[in-house]
Design an enzyme around this catalytic site. Structure first.
Site: not given
Ligand code: GRF
Length: 197
Positions: A15-16, A109
């Site tokens: 999602s990021n 993080h």
């Molecule tokens: C997020 O909570 C980030 O902080 C951590 O992994 C998760 C990734 O989420 N490093 P997504 O795959 O981007 O939804």
């Protein structure tokens, strides 16, 4: 300044990564998502890459038993990647990749580093620790990746409140919402020279 070429490493949802791709498409971030690599052949991150028409690769010890690092470096170099974006990448990155892209690898993080980082501190374990400690604030950190877990230079942080009735799900959702804002913002600051890697 030449446009920044981004390479992604993601294991699950991505999602990021999607938030960053969207920000690039809307012009909010002046960068090119060039390639996506996942260790998980069925990750949502690879499906997202396919939907977006971004080249993608499945690279893991199963597919490249004799050289995950070399395969990654080859893919990143082929696509002229300037900066590697870790977006929920659940494997420890090899030293060879870290050295090849020294200072050019970012991670997000879900806590305010240097607190609640290090080996074993990922996903729900981070939020559990924050809640157990009775913290009143938490929030994401964008930092540079070096050979020590969650240790490299901190580039940006964003605070969110922790409420007395929070649980792991409510807190992680509140932090993730801010991750989707903070990560693109930070990449844009790199793209426009405000942050120098
Ligand atoms: C997020 O909570 C980030 O902080 C951590 O992994 C998760 C990734 O989420 N490093 P997504 O795959 O981007 O939804």
């Amino acid at each position: 300044m030449p446009t920044l070429n981004l390479g992604f490493l993601a294991s699950h949802g991505g999602s990021n990564m999607q938030a960053i791709i969207n920000a690039c498409k809307s012009g909010q971030v002046d960068a090119n998502p060039c390639v996506v690599i996942s260790n998980n052949s069925d990750s949502q991150a690879l499906h997202r890459a396919k939907n977006e028409g971004i080249p993608y690769y499945h690279i893991s010890t199963a597919t490249h038993a004799d050289g995950v690092d070399d395969a990654m470096i080859e893919a990143f170099e082929k696509h002229n990647v300037d900066v590697i974006i870790l977006a929920g990448y659940m494997k420890k990155l090899g030293d060879k990749v870290i050295n090849r892209f020294k200072g050019k690898i970012l991670n997000i993080h879900p806590a305010l580093l240097p607190k609640y980082g290090g080996k074993g501190m990922y996903g729900k374990f981070v939020h559990e620790a924050v809640l157990m400690a009775g913290e009143k604030v938490s929030g994401p950190t964008v930092h540079i990746v070096d050979i020590v877990y969650d240790h490299g230079r901190i580039l940006a942080q964003k605070e969110v409140p922790v409420y007395p009735d929070d649980n792991v799900d409510t807190l992680s959702a509140r932090v993730l919402e801010q991750e989707h804002i903070l990560y693109p913002e930070t990449i844009q600051k790199i793209a426009n020279g405000e942050i120098v890697l």
